[in-house]
Scaffold this motif. Structure first.
Motif, short mmCIF file in Angstrom:
data_model
loop_
_atom_site.label_atom_id
_atom_site.label_comp_id
_atom_site.label_asym_id
_atom_site.label_seq_id
_atom_site.Cartn_x
_atom_site.Cartn_y
_atom_site.Cartn_z
N ASP A 1 -6.16 -3.97 4.90
CA ASP A 1 -6.66 -4.80 3.62
C ASP A 1 -5.59 -5.51 2.98
N ALA A 2 -4.51 -4.77 2.73
CA ALA A 2 -3.30 -5.40 1.95
C ALA A 2 -2.52 -6.60 2.42
N LEU A 3 -2.96 -6.92 3.81
CA LEU A 3 -2.26 -7.97 4.22
C LEU A 3 -2.94 -9.35 3.63
N GLY A 4 -4.28 -9.31 3.28
CA GLY A 4 -4.82 -10.11 2.89
C GLY A 4 -5.13 -11.22 4.12
N GLN A 5 -5.06 -12.66 3.83
CA GLN A 5 -5.45 -13.54 4.95
C GLN A 5 -4.04 -14.01 5.59
N SER A 6 -2.91 -13.02 5.48
CA SER A 6 -1.50 -13.17 6.23
C SER A 6 -1.71 -12.91 7.64
N SER A 7 -0.99 -13.75 8.47
CA SER A 7 -1.08 -13.31 9.87
C SER A 7 0.02 -13.86 10.61
N GLY A 8 0.37 -13.37 11.76
CA GLY A 8 1.46 -13.75 12.51
C GLY A 8 1.05 -15.29 12.85
N THR B 1 -1.96 -7.28 24.29
CA THR B 1 -2.15 -5.93 24.52
C THR B 1 -2.12 -4.98 23.31
N THR B 2 -1.02 -5.36 22.34
CA THR B 2 -0.58 -4.56 21.28
C THR B 2 -1.87 -4.73 20.34
N VAL B 3 -2.26 -6.06 20.26
CA VAL B 3 -3.50 -6.27 19.20
C VAL B 3 -4.82 -5.58 19.64
N GLU B 4 -5.05 -5.74 21.00
CA GLU B 4 -6.15 -4.90 21.46
C GLU B 4 -6.17 -3.57 21.28
N SER C 1 0.95 -1.26 0.12
CA SER C 1 0.12 -0.07 -0.06
C SER C 1 0.86 1.22 0.00
N THR C 2 0.08 2.42 -0.06
CA THR C 2 1.00 3.62 -0.05
C THR C 2 1.09 3.96 1.51
N ALA C 3 0.72 3.41 2.40
CA ALA C 3 0.61 3.69 3.65
C ALA C 3 1.83 3.85 4.26
N HIS C 4 2.27 5.10 5.18
CA HIS C 4 3.67 5.12 5.77
C HIS C 4 3.93 4.16 6.71
N ASP C 5 3.07 3.62 7.30
CA ASP C 5 3.32 2.89 8.60
C ASP C 5 3.20 1.50 8.39
N GLU C 6 3.18 1.05 6.92
CA GLU C 6 3.33 -0.40 6.65
C GLU C 6 4.77 -0.96 6.88
N MET C 7 5.80 0.12 6.40
CA MET C 7 7.09 -0.43 6.42
C MET C 7 7.23 -0.71 7.91
N LEU C 8 6.70 0.02 9.03
CA LEU C 8 7.13 -0.45 10.49
C LEU C 8 6.56 -1.66 10.60
N PHE C 9 5.49 -2.00 10.20
CA PHE C 9 4.76 -3.20 10.38
C PHE C 9 5.57 -4.45 9.84
N PRO D 1 -4.41 3.07 15.61
CA PRO D 1 -5.69 2.17 14.75
C PRO D 1 -5.89 2.54 13.51
N ALA D 2 -5.89 3.94 13.53
CA ALA D 2 -6.21 4.67 12.10
C ALA D 2 -5.19 4.50 11.12
N GLU D 3 -3.91 4.24 11.53
CA GLU D 3 -2.90 4.27 10.71
C GLU D 3 -2.80 2.84 10.37
N TYR D 4 -3.03 1.81 11.09
CA TYR D 4 -3.24 0.31 10.76
C TYR D 4 -4.18 0.21 9.77
N THR D 5 -5.45 0.82 10.04
CA THR D 5 -6.58 0.46 8.89
C THR D 5 -6.11 0.82 7.64
N ARG D 6 -5.25 1.99 7.54
CA ARG D 6 -4.90 2.30 6.14
C ARG D 6 -4.33 1.28 5.39
#
Length: 279
Positions: A115-122, A239-242, A40-48, A107-112
């Motif tokens: 959806d680009a994660l698809g079904q991928s998950s830790g 706690t991070t996820v919540e 995505s073009t979201a700035h915070d995806e690089m952090l993730f 939360p607002a930054e993650y929401t951006r």
């Protein structure tokens, strides 16, 4: 007065690397630093991405240390294994600190970019699963998320075919002369380990006479250090996820926070936790 800039070459530093191995070459940094591909073009995806990639690197080291420690414990060479288990605890301390960085994302930054994660998950981290299997939490249901990768399934199955870290630790109790039944020492390595009163009694005896069983006592405490940090890592995950997504379902289809809270109940070395009450 103008100072001449310092030139490390004057002290013998190597400054030319044509045809020679450099720091970048040794660490394969070209591959590592170009492995971030935001969707995505979201700035915070690089952090993730980087937070999870670095976590996987630390898990790679944890597996390296756990495997070597297990081999040494199985051979009865406990002292070098203590250093390795201490290192694993410190690795999980680093993994815990990583959550502090991720929690700077709102939360607002993650929401951006969620959806680009698809079904991928830790939830699908095969190295995390391998750490659990190596330690002793052998939940065969967790093979299924990796069925699409025969190579990963083979690695997990190979781990399930051998005694876990906790199996070999219990084996040291038997080798020290504690009377343990076959179901505690000659068990199917693929089967989940159920807490056994004879194993708890043996560990309790070690704790009551640490001077007599010093190496076993030290082994027990190294295992506890590891699981203590491991549990904190799981709690920080919850706690991070919540904090970021509340009670939404996970991208991989789990119930999210509810699923992670259930994982907090899992004990890697149950008898070592339970004996505290009876001492």
């Amino acid at each position: 007065m103008t100072r001449t800039p310092y030139d490390p070459a004057r002290d013998g530093a190597q400054m030319a690397f044509d045809g020679r191995m450099s720091y970048t070459d040794y660490l394969c940094l070209d591959a590592i630093l170009t492995a971030q591909h935001p969707r995505s073009t979201a700035h915070d995806e690089m952090l993730f991405i980087i937070q999870h990639q670095t976590s996987e690197l630390w898990m790679r080291l944890a597996l390296h240390e756990l495997g070597a420690a297990r081999d040494l414990i199985a051979a009865g060479d406990l002292r070098p294994a203590f250093k390795m288990l201490s290192r694993v605890a410190r690795i999980f301390e680093q993994l815990n600190n990583a959550w502090d960085v991720l929690r700077t994302m709102t939360p607002a930054e993650y929401t951006r970019f969620r959806d680009a994660l698809g079904q991928s998950s830790g939830f699908q981290s095969w190295q995390y699963r391998l750490i659990e299997y190596t330690a002793g939490n052998r939940n065969l249901a967790m093979l299924r998320p990796h069925a699409h990768r025969p190579d990963l399934t083979a690695a997990l199955e190979a781990e399930l075919a051998r005694p876990s870290l906790y199996d070999v630790a219990v084996g040291r109790l038997a080798a020290a002369g504690f009377a343990l039944p076959p179901e505690a020492t000659a068990r199917d390595p693929r089967a989940p380990r159920a807490p056994h009163p004879a194993v708890e009694a043996a560990w309790a005896a070690v704790y009551r006479e640490p001077e007599r069983y010093w190496e076993l006592y030290e082994l027990a405490e190294k295992l506890m250090d590891f699981e203590d940090y491991f549990r904190r890592w799981r709690f920080n995950h919850v706690t991070t996820v919540e904090r970021i997504i509340g009670f939404k379902r996970g991208t991989g289809g789990t119930s999210g926070v509810q699923y992670l809270r259930r994982m907090l109940e899992v004990e890697l070395f149950p008898e070592l936790w339970h004996l505290r009450t009876s001492l």
